[in-house]
Scaffold this active site. Structure first.
Site, PDB file in Angstrom:
ATOM      1  CE1 TYR A 141      -3.257  -2.764   0.071  1.00 54.77           C
ATOM      2  CE2 TYR A 141      -3.977  -2.034   2.210  1.00 54.77           C
ATOM      3  CZ  TYR A 141      -4.121  -2.866   1.128  1.00 54.77           C
ATOM      4  OH  TYR A 141      -5.124  -3.799   1.103  1.00 54.77           O
ATOM      5  CE  LYS A 192       0.372 -17.561  -2.467  1.00 57.37           C
ATOM      6  NZ  LYS A 192      -0.498 -18.732  -2.377  1.00 57.37           N
ATOM      7  CG  ASP A 224      -3.172 -19.720  -0.544  1.00 61.51           C
ATOM      8  OD1 ASP A 224      -2.431 -19.618   0.454  1.00 61.51           O
ATOM      9  OD2 ASP A 224      -2.865 -20.390  -1.538  1.00 61.51           O
ATOM     10  CG  ASP A 248      -7.541  -3.854   3.681  1.00 64.83           C
ATOM     11  OD1 ASP A 248      -8.577  -3.726   4.344  1.00 64.83           O
ATOM     12  OD2 ASP A 248      -7.291  -3.179   2.655  1.00 64.83           O
ATOM     13  CG  ASP A 252     -13.128  -5.684   6.023  1.00 64.29           C
ATOM     14  OD1 ASP A 252     -12.803  -5.215   7.133  1.00 64.29           O
ATOM     15  OD2 ASP A 252     -13.474  -4.983   5.066  1.00 64.29           O
TER      16      ASP A 252
END
Ligand code: NAD
Length: 361
Positions: A141, A192, A224, A248, A252
């Site tokens: 980001y 990852k 994943d 992020d 959620d």
């Protein structure tokens, strides 16, 4: 004992309604032994109206000089078409950046009696109690270089850079391990590492930090798989440690496991442990001013403030137990109640929690 200085940035919509209830709770007789000085300052739409700036300098100063910041919500539909710098949400984004809040703590808890609020089967989420520790100021980001460039031949290409330094990884890892020590002593670090060098380094440094916490059990999981496990068997997690982007998305997802946005608090901390505490929900303009907003996310945010910035863990636990007692007794605000017409309002819900504190000395 010196008074704790709390900056109160209530913001817009239901922000001031739910923050008022959190303040009433902190001033309750049960906490008479704690001394607070509350300093109110405008942010968001309210600040735009008064000063033409969603984070006026005096509000930033108030937040900077406080021991902790209690925040409500920002956002009003009438600013939706304003230029970016003149939108209420910019006030919060700038505040997080100015205060260097790099660690985001998001609990996802299912209180007894609220299992049916989730879209997952009640037996899957029963007793769920996860804390996601997300790095907030680095990763793809913020990494440079980034942009959209034109290639030879005229086709455009978008690109971003995922990057983390060792020290950035180390400091967020420590937050997760320290938090785990106050819970069930398990950290699952999400990466990852099979594909991305950045997260290969992430795994290496987290493992190194973990060796300093032999009492905390550390595991690693690819992102994943973590996304899948969160809906398959979410109770396997205690603390989940993530970078900015993975956190992020996963935070959620975890929030939705609980099915109740009006219940979820959060904290964002700096290196010294100073924090900004806020419900994860927004300003809910559709219900603002009606006295029906659920104040529990704001109340539980105040509990997080007591635990993480003011080191009053037993008082924080007392609030959490009082909330659990009230929910167990069957009291529900409209968002949790399912339209039977028996819902209690914002103030009445807070009154019940304050009353329950007395039984929880
Ligand atoms: P929202 O969280 O405000 O509302 C989503 C839905 O949940 C609405 O139906 C609302 O009534 C309900 N809801 C939210 N909090 C509730 C509570 N405490 N009790 C009962 N019901 C509750 O999200 P949105 O509608 O997407 O956004 C509204 C405004 O809030 C926008 O301007 C948005 O930019 C802003 N926003 C701010 C923040 C923040 O301040 N941190 C976060 C998200 C959205």
């Amino acid at each position: 004992m010196r008074a704790w200085r709390i900056a109160v940035l209530a913001g817009d919509g239901i922000g001031p309604e739910v923050v008022a209830e959190a303040l009433r709770l902190l001033k309750a007789p049960a906490f008479a032994h704690l001394r607070f000085e509350f300093e109110h300052a405008p942010i968001g739409g309210a600040a735009l109206d008064a000063y033409g700036d969603p984070l006026p300098p005096q509000s930033l100063d108030t937040a900077r000089s406080a021991d902790a910041v209690l925040f409500g919500a920002v956002g009003e539909p009438r600013f939706d078409s304003a230029p970016r710098a003149k939108r209420p949400e910019q006030g919060l984004l700038r505040l997080r950046k100015e205060l260097a809040l790099f660690a985001n703590l998001r609990p996802a808890t299912v209180f007894p009696g609220l299992e049916h609020a989730s879209t997952l089967k009640p037996h899957v989420v029963e007793g769920l109690d996860i804390l996601i520790v997300r790095e907030l100021t680095g990763d793809i980001y913020f990494g440079q270089p980034r942009g959209i460039r034109e290639l030879a031949g005229g086709e455009r290409e978008g690109f971003d850079t995922m990057r983390y330094t060792e020290s950035e990884i180390r400091r967020i890892a420590r937050v997760a391990f320290e938090a785990a020590r106050r819970r069930s002593s398990r950290v699952c670090s999400v990466d990852k590492a099979n594909v991305l060098e950045t997260t290969q380094l992430w795994r290496e440094i987290v493992s190194e930090v973990g060796r300093g916490y032999p009492d905390v059990q550390l595991s690693h999981m690819y992102v994943d798989n973590a996304a899948m496990q969160l809906v398959r068997q979410p109770r396997q997690f205690d603390v989940m440690l993530t970078g900015n982007m993975f956190g992020d998305i996963l935070s959620d997802e975890a929030a939705m496991l609980t099915g109740s946005i009006g219940m979820l608090p959060s904290a964002s901390l700096d290196e010294a442990g100073k924090g900004l505490y806020e419900p994860i929900h927004g300003s809910a303009p559709d219900i603002a001013g009606k006295g029906i907003a659920n104040p529990l996310a704001a109340i539980l945010s105040a509990a997080m403030m007591l635990r993480h910035s003011l080191r009053c863990g037993s008082e924080a636990a007392r609030i959490e137990r009082a909330v659990a007692d009230v929910l167990r007794s069957g009291a529900r605000t409209a968002d949790l109640e399912g339209g039977t017409g028996a819902a209690v309002g914002t103030r009445a819900m807070a009154d019940l929690v304050i009353a329950a504190l007395d039984g929880r000395a």
